[in-house]
Motif scaffolding. Structure first.
Motif, mmCIF file in Angstrom:
data_model
loop_
_atom_site.group_PDB
_atom_site.id
_atom_site.type_symbol
_atom_site.label_atom_id
_atom_site.label_comp_id
_atom_site.label_asym_id
_atom_site.label_seq_id
_atom_site.Cartn_x
_atom_site.Cartn_y
_atom_site.Cartn_z
ATOM 1 N N THR A 1 -5.743 10.768 9.532
ATOM 2 C CA THR A 1 -6.880 10.273 10.295
ATOM 3 C C THR A 1 -8.353 10.354 9.365
ATOM 4 O O THR A 1 -8.977 9.234 9.209
ATOM 5 N N ALA A 2 -8.389 11.406 8.650
ATOM 6 C CA ALA A 2 -9.480 11.434 8.036
ATOM 7 C C ALA A 2 -9.501 10.675 6.675
ATOM 8 O O ALA A 2 -10.492 9.986 6.267
ATOM 9 N N ILE A 3 -8.254 10.413 6.097
ATOM 10 C CA ILE A 3 -8.125 9.638 4.977
ATOM 11 C C ILE A 3 -8.511 7.986 5.666
ATOM 12 O O ILE A 3 -9.083 7.262 4.832
ATOM 13 N N ALA A 4 -7.789 7.816 6.951
ATOM 14 C CA ALA A 4 -8.372 6.525 7.286
ATOM 15 C C ALA A 4 -9.625 6.167 7.737
ATOM 16 O O ALA A 4 -10.158 4.967 7.264
ATOM 17 N N SER A 5 -10.331 7.273 7.893
ATOM 18 C CA SER A 5 -11.681 7.184 8.279
ATOM 19 C C SER A 5 -12.605 7.148 6.832
ATOM 20 O O SER A 5 -13.700 6.182 7.036
ATOM 21 N N ILE B 1 -10.353 14.457 0.733
ATOM 22 C CA ILE B 1 -9.941 12.971 1.239
ATOM 23 C C ILE B 1 -10.052 12.054 0.227
ATOM 24 O O ILE B 1 -9.348 11.295 -0.062
ATOM 25 N N LEU B 2 -11.261 12.066 -0.320
ATOM 26 C CA LEU B 2 -11.609 10.951 -1.442
ATOM 27 C C LEU B 2 -11.054 11.015 -2.957
ATOM 28 O O LEU B 2 -11.677 11.543 -3.733
ATOM 29 N N SER B 3 -9.671 11.118 -3.071
ATOM 30 C CA SER B 3 -8.847 11.279 -4.285
ATOM 31 C C SER B 3 -9.288 9.752 -5.139
ATOM 32 O O SER B 3 -9.393 8.779 -4.593
ATOM 33 N N ALA C 1 -2.004 6.263 5.401
ATOM 34 C CA ALA C 1 -3.047 5.647 6.000
ATOM 35 C C ALA C 1 -3.320 4.371 5.351
ATOM 36 O O ALA C 1 -4.160 3.471 6.112
ATOM 37 N N GLY C 2 -3.169 4.149 3.981
ATOM 38 C CA GLY C 2 -3.405 2.975 3.227
ATOM 39 C C GLY C 2 -2.742 1.933 3.908
ATOM 40 O O GLY C 2 -3.301 0.732 4.089
#
Length: 302
Positions: free
Chosen positions: A121-125, A59-61, A252-253
């Motif tokens: 959704t995980a990236i948005a979170s 997720i956190l790239s 997401a961004g």
């Protein structure tokens, strides 16, 4: 058509929330109950379910982290420049913070979850978690500095680090990274609870919207709406494209930064010497206009 129907239902829930408040059904006590249900139960459940099966590295790239902070602080800098001409400090401070302070929790993550898959959704979170760490402290700093209000950033930081949303995000990423199994019944129950995040949040936002038209500063209002609804997501589009973000990160961004001004900015304005009527009007208009702009972005993004 499905995107149009979805956004029409979102607008309908906002109207219902406003109507229930106007009709006295959602008084202060009931509105607080509804808000607590969304903030402490439904939204944390949604965030945990979207992240518990994924590791931090998924997720956190670096692209996500760099993109998020470039868009956030880039918009904040533009807001400082655009709104510096306002003579009244109470209005200038509010216009500045409402141009970058997004409704990522109550509208962003639930909207992404209702429209895209769990990975987006995980990236948005994760975006919600990262931006929360800088968005609220910057807003408190700007309002208190310009208006000469008395507050402490330490208390705000402590409040941010103990929010249910951030705790749920850390817990979900921790479980996913460590490979801790989550029983199917638990995951299913949390998933069911999380589905109520968007309708509850929209009712809460709708019940909090207020309009005060007698003394509208059209130039200032247009500046806030333009920066928040057009400039910020457009900048997000440009930044994530330049960084060659993958599809999920890009989607997401853009959607998260296309959300309207957060209702909490009205609360901060009230507490820290800002123009309350001006803040309330901006929250209402950015929320209303965002229904149209989000339709465009969601349609283009598919």
């Amino acid at each position: 058509m499905s995107v149009l129907l979805r956004l029409a239902s979102l607008l309908a829930l906002l109207v219902v929330g406003a109507g229930l408040r106007t009709g006295g059904v959602l008084d202060d006590r009931r509105a607080d109950w509804l808000n607590d249900a969304a903030y402490y139960v439904a939204l944390p459940a949604l965030i945990f379910v979207s992240t518990y099966s994924r590791s931090v590295s998924e997720i956190l790239s670096p692209v996500l982290v760099v993109g998020v902070f470039v868009v956030f602080f880039g918009t904040a800098v533009v807001a400082f420049v655009v709104h510096r001409r306002h003579d009244a400090s109470a209005r200038r401070s509010v216009a500045t913070v409402q141009s970058y302070h997004s409704n990522l929790g109550y509208l962003g993550v639930p909207l992404v979850a209702a429209t895209f898959d769990d990975h987006v959704t995980a990236i948005a979170s994760a975006i919600l978690g990262m931006v929360s760490l800088v968005q609220i402290p910057l807003t408190v700093f700007v309002l208190s500095t310009i208006n000469g209000a008395d507050t402490t950033l330490r208390n705000e930081l402590r409040r941010i680090l103990t929010t249910p949303v951030l705790i749920a995000l850390v817990a979900g990423l921790g479980v996913g990274s460590l490979g801790i199994p989550v029983p199917g019944a638990v995951a299913g129950g949390l998933d069911l609870v999380g589905q109520f995040a968007l309708p509850l949040a929209l009712l809460c936002v709708g019940s909090s919207l207020e309009i005060d038209l007698p003394a509208v500063d059209y130039g200032a209002v247009a500046g806030v709406v333009g920066l928040k609804i057009l400039v910020m997501p457009t900048l997000a589009w440009a930044v994530f494209s330049t960084l060659h973000a993958d599809t999920a990160t890009f989607t997401a961004g853009v959607v998260m930064f296309a959300t309207p001004t957060a209702v909490s900015t009205f609360v901060f304005a009230n507490e820290l010497g800002g123009d309350e009527a001006f803040a309330s009007l901006n929250v209402f208009l950015t929320t209303l206009v965002s229904m149209g702009s989000l339709f465009v972005f969601l349609t283009v993004l598919g």
